[in-house]
Scaffold this active site. Structure first.
Site, mmCIF file in Angstrom:
data_model
loop_
_atom_site.group_PDB
_atom_site.id
_atom_site.type_symbol
_atom_site.label_atom_id
_atom_site.label_comp_id
_atom_site.label_asym_id
_atom_site.label_seq_id
_atom_site.Cartn_x
_atom_site.Cartn_y
_atom_site.Cartn_z
ATOM 1 N N SER A 258 0.903 -1.133 0.198
ATOM 2 C CA SER A 258 -0.084 -0.209 -0.246
ATOM 3 C C SER A 258 1.453 0.983 0.076
ATOM 4 O O SER A 258 2.763 1.119 -0.198
ATOM 5 C CB SER A 258 -0.820 -0.197 1.326
ATOM 6 O OG SER A 258 -0.101 0.371 2.373
ATOM 7 N N LYS A 259 0.334 2.088 -0.169
ATOM 8 C CA LYS A 259 0.962 3.809 -0.314
ATOM 9 C C LYS A 259 2.037 4.345 0.756
ATOM 10 O O LYS A 259 3.136 4.429 0.565
ATOM 11 C CB LYS A 259 -0.219 4.917 -0.195
ATOM 12 C CG LYS A 259 -0.878 5.421 -1.475
ATOM 13 C CD LYS A 259 -0.881 6.445 -1.181
ATOM 14 C CE LYS A 259 -0.381 7.884 -2.517
ATOM 15 N NZ LYS A 259 -1.321 7.125 -3.486
ATOM 16 N N ARG A 260 1.500 3.100 2.194
ATOM 17 C CA ARG A 260 2.724 3.996 3.866
ATOM 18 C C ARG A 260 4.085 2.668 3.112
ATOM 19 O O ARG A 260 5.137 3.009 4.029
ATOM 20 C CB ARG A 260 1.565 3.406 4.503
ATOM 21 C CG ARG A 260 1.819 1.526 4.495
ATOM 22 C CD ARG A 260 1.343 1.735 6.020
ATOM 23 N NE ARG A 260 0.800 0.141 6.493
ATOM 24 C CZ ARG A 260 1.579 -0.330 7.249
ATOM 25 N NH1 ARG A 260 2.532 -0.374 8.043
ATOM 26 N NH2 ARG A 260 0.844 -1.789 6.876
#
Ligand code: GLU
Length: 486
Positions: A258-260
């Site tokens: 994911s984006k993190r």
């Protein structure tokens, strides 16, 4: 083409246009494409937009552009056409209703007139709790009466109440489920739109899809889809479920990418300076490996030749940004000069003031960057005069000290001021002559000048290359500043 290939194979990529193109989705598209193309088969793009609440405007365009940019070209789909269109589900609404009604007629589906309030009352305080099959056995008369009164309805799949349903996934092997665990799921919603659970089956059948390739989140719901095929009397397709793509956070914990974890969409990676070819090459290896080979570099054409289902892994793969960087640097190095220039010059134009020799600077960086986004930092020393410490003038190998460098710079300043040609070769010849004339080591002269003009220790090129990039005026001015500082 060898005869053991299955040219009748047809796969599809069926994304929901709900946002950006996640790397996991791109890998699904790539694998689906390669599974078909490695056999000489066909590949479809189908946009699954029946969940109207989750639609994001422009998302379908992003999908189409991403496939274009990565060379995943589809034989049938939006914009391309094909005999099984339309390829956007919202344009196929009538088809699904017609097929749902067929199942009602054959006793594999039923009208459900339960109100929202009634359904809500079946749920516990957490919202859990399934449908109690209240309308499963309504009499024909009751159904007709309700329909005649215009009561809103959904159509539900009538699941078998006993027995098990199984299928063999090409990656995970046999998957079995007790039918008693299956809900009578909705096929057609009250708004007339079909659910994914129903319409993708109808489409896969009508579009002639032989191999359904998708993420493994569908592994355990696939028995329900198999039951639909069975109810229609259609031959089930092959199923190829792909393992999740994971990301690692700073503490080393692994979870769904994911984006993190960093850029999680194709466009973000491109914005970060990665080449589509490098991205494709890298993600091709996240769940697949070549047979009897340790080769890591593959063009799309090569992948289309060597990809095979039997080398898919069921273990989740972890997306490693370092590894992608390495692939990218290799791909940048391999870019022919003209293609590299076409990519680098717009960046140079944006970042560099007019006096800089941008073409030369770009060329110096060709083998020295692993992503185009690094350029800004790499050339900061060209654009600004960075603060520096005098210790940079000390170099053991060339036996330089700040004191010696000062003398060298003072001596060569007039020579450089008199120079008429300001290209690397001329400057190199000039300084070589200067070293000979002053009986100084060429290495020491080059060191002093390089540090004075660059104002940093590590540079993408030698003294004369940096001077060519900076131009005469800026180079001379920097040397004057260095002498003052020393
Ligand atoms: N629209 C579904 C999704 O994006 C497709 C799943 C499938 O390929 O069947 O998850």
């Amino acid at each position: 083409m060898s005869s053991d290939k299955n040219q009748n194979i047809k796969t599809r990529f069926a994304p929901s246009p709900t946002g950006f193109m996640h790397i996991g989705n791109l890998r699904t598209a790539l694998y689906s494409y390669l599974i078909s193309k490695s056999q000489g088969g066909k590949f479809i793009l189908r946009i699954e937009d029946t969940d109207q609440e989750r639609l994001v405007e422009g998302a379908a365009d992003v999908i189409i552009q991403t496939l274009k940019a990565t060379g995943i070209d589809y034989d049938e789909g939006p914009g391309v056409g094909g005999e099984n269109g339309p390829y956007v589900q919202s344009e196929r609404k009538e088809i699904y209703l017609e097929y749902a009604k067929k199942l009602v007629e054959s006793g594999h589906a039923y009208y459900c007139f339960c109100t929202a309030e009634r359904l809500k009352s079946l749920h516990d305080e957490n919202g859990f709790g399934g449908y109690d099959r209240h309308c499963r056995d309504l009499s024909k008369e009751e159904i007709e009466k309700n329909l005649a009164e215009g009561k809103p309805y959904v159509i539900r799949q009538k699941m078998p109440l006993t027995g098990t349903t199984s299928y063999v996934d090409e990656v995970y092997g046999e998957v079995s489920i007790d039918n008693s665990e299956l809900q009578d799921q909705i096929m057609i919603k009250a708004d007339g739109f079909p659910t994914y659970n129903f319409c993708h089956v109808v489409d896969d059948y009508l579009m002639g899809v032989t191999h359904v390739v998708r993420g493994n989140e569908y592994l355990t719901s696939t028995p329900k889809y198999c039951l639909l095929y069975d109810a229609f009397g259609w031959e089930r397709p092959h199923y190829v479920h792909l393992p999740l793509l994971m990301g690692k956070d700073e503490e080393g914990n692994v979870s769904k990418l994911s984006k993190r974890h960093g850029a999680a969409s194709f466009q973000d990676l491109v914005n970060d300076g990665y080449l589509p070819e490098a991205i494709i090459n890298y993600i091709a290896l996240l769940g697949w490996s070549p047979k009897e080979s340790t080769e890591e570099f593959f063009t799309m054409d090569e992948l289309k030749r060597v990809f095979s289902i039997d080398m898919l892994s069921k273990a989740p793969s972890v997306f490693d940004y370092e590894k992608l960087r390495w692939f990218n640097s290799e791909y940048i190095k391999k870019l022919p000069d003209n293609e590299y220039e076409a990519k680098v010059m717009p960046i140079m134009d944006e970042l560099c003031p007019g006096n800089i020799n941008k073409k030369k600077l770009g060329a110096l960086l060709h083998t020295r960057i692993s992503a185009f986004s690094e350029i800004k930092d790499q050339i900061a020393f060209v654009i600004n005069r960075l603060p520096m410490g005098q210790e940079l003038y000390t170099n053991k190998k060339n036996k330089t000290t700040p004191e010696l460098c000062k003398i060298i710079l003072e001596e060569c300043l007039p020579v450089l001021c008199d120079a008429t040609d300001w290209d690397n070769d001329s400057l190199f010849a000039l300084l070589k002559q200067f070293s000979a004339d002053t009986e100084r080591k060429a290495g020491a002269v080059m060191w002093a000048i390089r540090i004075a003009v660059a104002r940093q220790g590590i540079t993408p090129g030698g003294a004369t290359e940096i001077m060519e990039v900076l131009g005469k005026e800026e180079s001379v001015s920097r040397i004057k500043q260095a002498i003052e500082e020393l």
